[in-house]
Design an enzyme around this catalytic site. Structure first.
Site, mmCIF file in Angstrom:
data_model
loop_
_atom_site.group_PDB
_atom_site.id
_atom_site.type_symbol
_atom_site.label_atom_id
_atom_site.label_comp_id
_atom_site.label_asym_id
_atom_site.label_seq_id
_atom_site.Cartn_x
_atom_site.Cartn_y
_atom_site.Cartn_z
ATOM 1 N N LYS A 246 0.800 -1.241 0.000
ATOM 2 C CA LYS A 246 0.000 0.000 0.000
ATOM 3 C C LYS A 246 0.830 1.288 0.000
ATOM 4 O O LYS A 246 0.380 2.311 -0.505
ATOM 5 C CB LYS A 246 -0.921 0.030 1.225
ATOM 6 C CG LYS A 246 -2.090 -0.910 1.148
ATOM 7 C CD LYS A 246 -3.013 -0.680 2.334
ATOM 8 C CE LYS A 246 -4.114 -1.714 2.379
ATOM 9 N NZ LYS A 246 -5.066 -1.443 3.454
ATOM 10 N N ASP B 210 -9.931 3.222 2.673
ATOM 11 C CA ASP B 210 -10.061 2.494 3.947
ATOM 12 C C ASP B 210 -10.751 3.325 5.041
ATOM 13 O O ASP B 210 -11.672 2.862 5.701
ATOM 14 C CB ASP B 210 -8.681 2.054 4.457
ATOM 15 C CG ASP B 210 -8.135 0.852 3.700
ATOM 16 O OD1 ASP B 210 -8.934 0.068 3.165
ATOM 17 O OD2 ASP B 210 -6.897 0.708 3.653
#
Ligand code: ATR
Length: 290
Positions: free
Chosen positions: A74, A110
């Protein structure tokens, strides 16, 4: 599912990748909306220096709609993208890439996914509330950032390594001045004084995940109005949530965050409204089958 010359490709890059629930969830969504598209898990190895770069170039070369990026890529993936959404840049991590005519744009869904799930499942509003975040890693960073945008009155970052919590607090405190950001050590209930009037406690660490022990928080110190939330979804009910239920506190599990971040990705890739309920059912079914 019928794969032919018109089928659009999406997927997820991660290492490990075998346990991902996202293919079940996204493929169910494509089917429900009637889109000729598939979502495929790709094992992009962490120990192969060139693999992530090559995989990202493949998204462009093979004209994927986009992909999700998961652990451990990520943060590293940012350097291979053409453009980073300002929120993802602030967080320093990307979990969703959108292919806009060959231009790869990175997003982080997220934190927003977490907040949507918390709001939908518990009705909780962040504004002017007192929040305790357990953990100071990548997941905590995304959730903290999204929360600060909603102006809670205070956030206490509780972490095993206090220095990491301090670094995280420092990264955002100058930008989000309406929230009092503090830090505390996780050990031996050092943060118990903050529990007495907390509105929300959220575990952002992997403690509580199958085989990783339970997070031992003195939930008896929380007021009756407090909500206890855990981003772990394997098991659906962690030891922390069980302890909170015993105290009759409202609880919030981690599966909704996975579904909601996926739903935002689906909408970015397709421009269509995500069938959230279908996605939630598919994710739950896949989780139970594993
Ligand atoms: P993620 O991206 O999932 O947040 P991470 O960036 O590695 O992963 O962060 C992991 C978080 O879980 C950290 O807050 C870590 O605490 P430290 O900063 O002290 O390492 C926390 N964590 C993981 N295992 C832990 C354990 N056994 N006890 C306490 N905290 C733990």
């Amino acid at each position: 599912m019928k794969i032919n010359g018109h089928t659009k490709i999406t997927g997820i890059f991660g290492d490990p990748i075998v346990h991902t629930l996202s293919p079940a969830m996204q493929n169910a969504a494509f089917k429900a909306v009637g889109l000729n598209a598939v979502y495929v898990p790709f094992h992009v190895k962490a120990d192969d220096a060139g693999a992530l770069k090559a995989a990202v170039e493949g998204v462009r070369a093979m004209q994927f709609l986009g992909v999700n990026i998961t652990i451990p890529h990520k943060e590293k993936v940012l350097r291979y993208l053409d453009e980073i959404d300002p929120h993802a840049a602030d967080i320093g991590a990307v979990n969703t890439i959108v292919n806009r005519n060959g231009r790869l744009v990175g997003y982080n869904t997220d934190g927003a996914g977490y907040l949507l799930s918390l709001r939908d499942e518990t009705g909780f509003r962040i504004a002017r509330k007192k929040i305790i975040i357990i953990g100071a890693g990548g997941a905590a960073r995304g959730i903290l950032y999204a929360m600060l945008g909603m102006k809670p009155s205070s956030v206490v970052l509780v972490n095993r390594t206090i220095r990491r919590a301090t670094v995280l607090a420092k990264a955002f405190e100058a930008r989000f001045t309406s929230t009092d950001i503090r830090t505390s050590a996780l050990q031996r209930g050092a943060f118990i004084e903050h529990l007495f009037d907390a509105d929300l406690v959220v575990n952002t660490t992997s403690i509580g995940m199958m085989g990783k022990g339970d997070l031992d928080i003195p939930v008896e110190a929380l007021p009756p109005k407090a909500i206890v939330s855990d981003i772990v979804y394997r098991p659906l009910k962690t030891g922390l949530l069980k302890a909170a239920e015993k105290r009759r506190l409202v609880t919030h599990g981690g599966l909704g965050m996975l579904v909601r971040q996926g739903a935002i990705g689906f909408e970015l890739w397709t421009g269509k409204k995500a069938p959230v309920r279908v996605m939630a059912e598919a994710a739950l079914k896949a989780l139970k089958q594993k």
